[in-house]
Design an enzyme around this catalytic site. Structure first.
Site, PDB file in Angstrom:
ATOM      1  N   LYS A 196       0.836  -1.207   0.000  1.00 30.61           N
ATOM      2  CA  LYS A 196       0.000   0.000   0.000  1.00 30.61           C
ATOM      3  C   LYS A 196       0.874   1.262   0.000  1.00 30.61           C
ATOM      4  O   LYS A 196       0.641   2.198  -0.770  1.00 30.61           O
ATOM      5  CB  LYS A 196      -0.897  -0.001   1.250  1.00 30.61           C
ATOM      6  CG  LYS A 196      -1.650   1.279   1.497  1.00 30.61           C
ATOM      7  CD  LYS A 196      -2.703   1.498   0.454  1.00 30.61           C
ATOM      8  CE  LYS A 196      -3.290   2.890   0.559  1.00 30.61           C
ATOM      9  NZ  LYS A 196      -4.355   3.115  -0.391  1.00 30.61           N
ATOM     10  N   CYS A 250      -3.758  10.728   1.156  1.00 28.26           N
ATOM     11  CA  CYS A 250      -3.058   9.464   0.896  1.00 28.26           C
ATOM     12  C   CYS A 250      -1.662   9.702   0.353  1.00 28.26           C
ATOM     13  O   CYS A 250      -0.669   9.399   1.009  1.00 28.26           O
ATOM     14  CB  CYS A 250      -3.865   8.653  -0.110  1.00 28.26           C
ATOM     15  SG  CYS A 250      -5.580   8.498   0.373  1.00 28.26           S
TER      16      CYS A 250
HETATM   17  N1  SAJ Z   1      -1.735  14.777  -9.154  1.00 28.15           N
HETATM   18  C1  SAJ Z   1      -0.843  15.522  -9.928  1.00 28.15           C
HETATM   19  N2  SAJ Z   1      -0.522  15.052 -11.167  1.00 28.15           N
HETATM   20  C2  SAJ Z   1      -1.038  13.897 -11.667  1.00 28.15           C
HETATM   21  C3  SAJ Z   1      -1.939  13.124 -10.871  1.00 28.15           C
HETATM   22  C4  SAJ Z   1      -2.266  13.604  -9.619  1.00 28.15           C
HETATM   23  O1  SAJ Z   1      -0.358  16.584  -9.518  1.00 28.15           O
HETATM   24  O2  SAJ Z   1      -0.702  13.556 -12.814  1.00 28.15           O
HETATM   25  C5  SAJ Z   1      -2.093  15.271  -7.808  1.00 28.15           C
HETATM   26  C6  SAJ Z   1      -3.584  15.562  -7.640  1.00 28.15           C
HETATM   27  O3  SAJ Z   1      -3.912  16.832  -8.109  1.00 28.15           O
HETATM   28  C7  SAJ Z   1      -3.724  15.429  -6.133  1.00 28.15           C
HETATM   29  C8  SAJ Z   1      -2.735  14.341  -5.778  1.00 28.15           C
HETATM   30  O4  SAJ Z   1      -1.845  14.240  -6.880  1.00 28.15           O
HETATM   31  O5  SAJ Z   1      -3.351  16.634  -5.475  1.00 28.15           O
HETATM   32  C9  SAJ Z   1      -3.344  12.995  -5.473  1.00 28.15           C
HETATM   33  O6  SAJ Z   1      -4.383  12.673  -6.398  1.00 28.15           O
HETATM   34  P1  SAJ Z   1      -4.555  11.234  -7.077  1.00 28.15           P
HETATM   35  O7  SAJ Z   1      -5.707  11.292  -8.005  1.00 28.15           O
HETATM   36  O8  SAJ Z   1      -3.260  10.800  -7.646  1.00 28.15           O
HETATM   37  O9  SAJ Z   1      -4.820  10.229  -5.866  1.00 28.15           O
HETATM   38  P2  SAJ Z   1      -5.819  10.192  -4.572  1.00 28.15           P
HETATM   39  O10 SAJ Z   1      -5.046  10.755  -3.410  1.00 28.15           O
HETATM   40  O11 SAJ Z   1      -7.157  10.717  -4.843  1.00 28.15           O
HETATM   41  O12 SAJ Z   1      -5.962   8.585  -4.390  1.00 28.15           O
HETATM   42  C10 SAJ Z   1      -4.789   7.776  -4.246  1.00 28.15           C
HETATM   43  C11 SAJ Z   1      -4.870   6.607  -5.257  1.00 28.15           C
HETATM   44  N3  SAJ Z   1      -3.572   5.938  -5.322  1.00 28.15           N
HETATM   45  C12 SAJ Z   1      -2.934   5.720  -6.479  1.00 28.15           C
HETATM   46  O13 SAJ Z   1      -3.350   6.111  -7.549  1.00 28.15           O
HETATM   47  C13 SAJ Z   1      -1.635   4.960  -6.407  1.00 28.15           C
HETATM   48  C14 SAJ Z   1      -5.971   5.641  -4.823  1.00 28.15           C
HETATM   49  O14 SAJ Z   1      -5.993   4.501  -5.660  1.00 28.15           O
HETATM   50  C15 SAJ Z   1      -5.763   5.205  -3.358  1.00 28.15           C
HETATM   51  O15 SAJ Z   1      -6.798   4.341  -2.921  1.00 28.15           O
HETATM   52  C16 SAJ Z   1      -5.803   6.444  -2.505  1.00 28.15           C
HETATM   53  O16 SAJ Z   1      -4.710   7.296  -2.907  1.00 28.15           O
HETATM   54  C17 SAJ Z   1      -5.661   6.032  -1.044  1.00 28.15           C
HETATM   55  O17 SAJ Z   1      -6.694   5.980  -0.343  1.00 28.15           O
HETATM   56  O18 SAJ Z   1      -4.546   5.688  -0.622  1.00 28.15           O
END
Ligand code: SAJ
Length: 396
Positions: A196, A250
């Site tokens: 995780k 997360c």
């Molecule tokens: N972000 C960027 N650039 C990108 C993608 C995301 O700057 O290309 C930023 C987003 O704007 C945000 C942050 O990253 O601020 C996180 O967003 P996210 O969509 O990547 O993820 P979360 O936090 O909504 O959910 C994550 C997911 N983990 C992964 O994709 C590895 C989800 O599957 C998990 O279940 C969740 O964390 C968790 O609960 O741990």
């Protein structure tokens, strides 16, 4: 145990698949709302399902647990001031169910946890209830759902299940196979815990790479969006998108669970956290510089539209949001009347006075795109304004 962003949807989906569920939370408001069929989190389509399972009696919420056959710890694991993980909620939830455990029961931790937490809880359980040693099943099974797509992902995502022994893994696999259609991958508890943390750290490191490129490109006079699009044409390159930092509960948190325990080894993971945190500061400084330059040139303070507070597009969740931090930094020491704060996915905010996104866009001299909400993409690029596009709305 825990009816938050993961515990509540999991309880609802399990109940929907015929499992009798008692959802326990320490917050009376959450318990009352759940029992009334009202969702206390935002998640598309979930309230209808909640009403169905509450009305047919398969889910009820309570402040205290009851004797069951399986217990799931789905409580927060935040970090303390020094970025050291705090597993006190997992421990408190475990102590609450401890007197209820009986032979043959299943105990599972779903909360994101530092490596070794399941073993620690095992020791706690067997120290206080020695007669249960080798008589109950203990496992770790992290969730992987993406907020906004929870109903689909809870059922269809693969899961990693790590027991303290083979029998525990098997018992947990049998439980989850009642409602998970994705594959259930078996391992031990430490590997499942690390898995995780690895998933979210991997994403953090990849976003840090994109953010680092955005800083380099800004200095070099290169359009980072075009650059990444072109680099991604290579069959083995898949760079993520830069933004104004990394938020949510997360990805901006979990890597610290590794760096806290393995500071000597986790160099890249620690540096990625720094790069992503720095990106937010850099954005705030950029805005302040543009404001100063505008004032010097025009002899008046600019109106500034800060577009977006949520931590990612099309949600209302402000937890650990870099956009919110940037807005707060920009507001420090300047006349707030000139700063128009926009977040189309929430009605009101306790600290910020919110402005409609179209109104803010038309009134402002400087537009700062922080969160790539769909609504903002409908706003035409206005050359007469200064536009700081940190999240790639216009990709200019
Ligand atoms: N972000 C960027 N650039 C990108 C993608 C995301 O700057 O290309 C930023 C987003 O704007 C945000 C942050 O990253 O601020 C996180 O967003 P996210 O969509 O990547 O993820 P979360 O936090 O909504 O959910 C994550 C997911 N983990 C992964 O994709 C590895 C989800 O599957 C998990 O279940 C969740 O964390 C968790 O609960 O741990």
């Amino acid at each position: 145990m825990g009816l938050g962003y993961i515990g509540l949807p999991t309880a609802i989906i399990a109940a929907k698949h015929g499992i009798e569920v008692v959802g326990v939370d320490v917050n009376p408001k959450v318990v009352d709302m759940t029992n009334r069929g009202e969702l206390h989190i935002i998640e598309p389509g979930l309230e209808e399902l909640l009403q169905e399972v509450v009305n047919n009696g398969s889910l009820k919420a309570s402040l205290t647990p009851e004797i069951c056959d399986a217990y799931f710890m789905v409580v927060p694991t935040p970090f303390k001031g020094d970025h050291k993980p705090d597993i006190s909620f997992v421990e408190a939830a475990t102590r609450t169910v401890l007197p209820l455990l009986k032979e043959g029961d299943l105990y599972v931790i779903e909360s994101t946890s530092p490596v070794g937490t399941t073993e620690k809880m095992k020791e706690l359980i067997f120290t206080l209830r020695p007669e249960l040693r080798d008589k109950i099943y203990i496992a770790y099974c992290p969730e992987r759902v993406l907020p906004g797509n929870v109903i689909f992902e809870l059922v269809n995502n693969d899961r990693v299940i790590g027991g303290i022994d083979e029998a525990s893994t098997q018992k947990a696999v049998e439980f989850y196979s009642q409602f998970v259609k994705g594959a259930l991958h078996r391992t031990n508890s430490k590997t499942a815990e690390m898995c995780k943390l690895t998933e979210n750290s991997s994403r953090d490191v990849q976003i840090a790479f994109a953010n680092e490129l955005s800083l380099i490109c800004d200095k070099a006079g290169i359009n980072v969006w075009e650059l990444i699009e072109l680099a991604n044409k290579h069959p083995r390159v898949n760079i993520l998108q830069p933004g104004c930092g990394v938020g949510g509960h997360c990805i901006a948190v979990d890597p610290y669970f590794i760096t806290a325990e393995y500071p000597e080894e986790a160099k890249t993971i620690a540096l990625a956290r720094e790069v992503n945190n720095y990106k937010s500061q850099w954005c705030a400084e950029k805005v302040r510089n543009e404001m100063l330059q505008f004032e010097l040139k025009n002899g008046r303070k600019p109106n500034v539209a800060m577009m977006g507070l949520a931590f990612k597009p099309n949600i209302d969740d402000l937890r650990e949001s870099p956009s919110k931090q940037i807005v707060m930094k920009v507001m420090q020491g300047c006349n707030n009347n000139n700063i128009l704060v926009v977040e189309p996915n929430i009605e009101t905010h306790s600290v910020f006075k919110l402005t409609d996104y179209k109104e803010a866009y038309s009134k402002a001299d400087i537009i700062v795109m922080l969160t790539a909400h769909d609504q903002f993409k409908t706003l035409p690029y206005d050359d007469s304004k200064i536009i700081l596009d940190f999240c790639g709305i216009y990709k200019k």
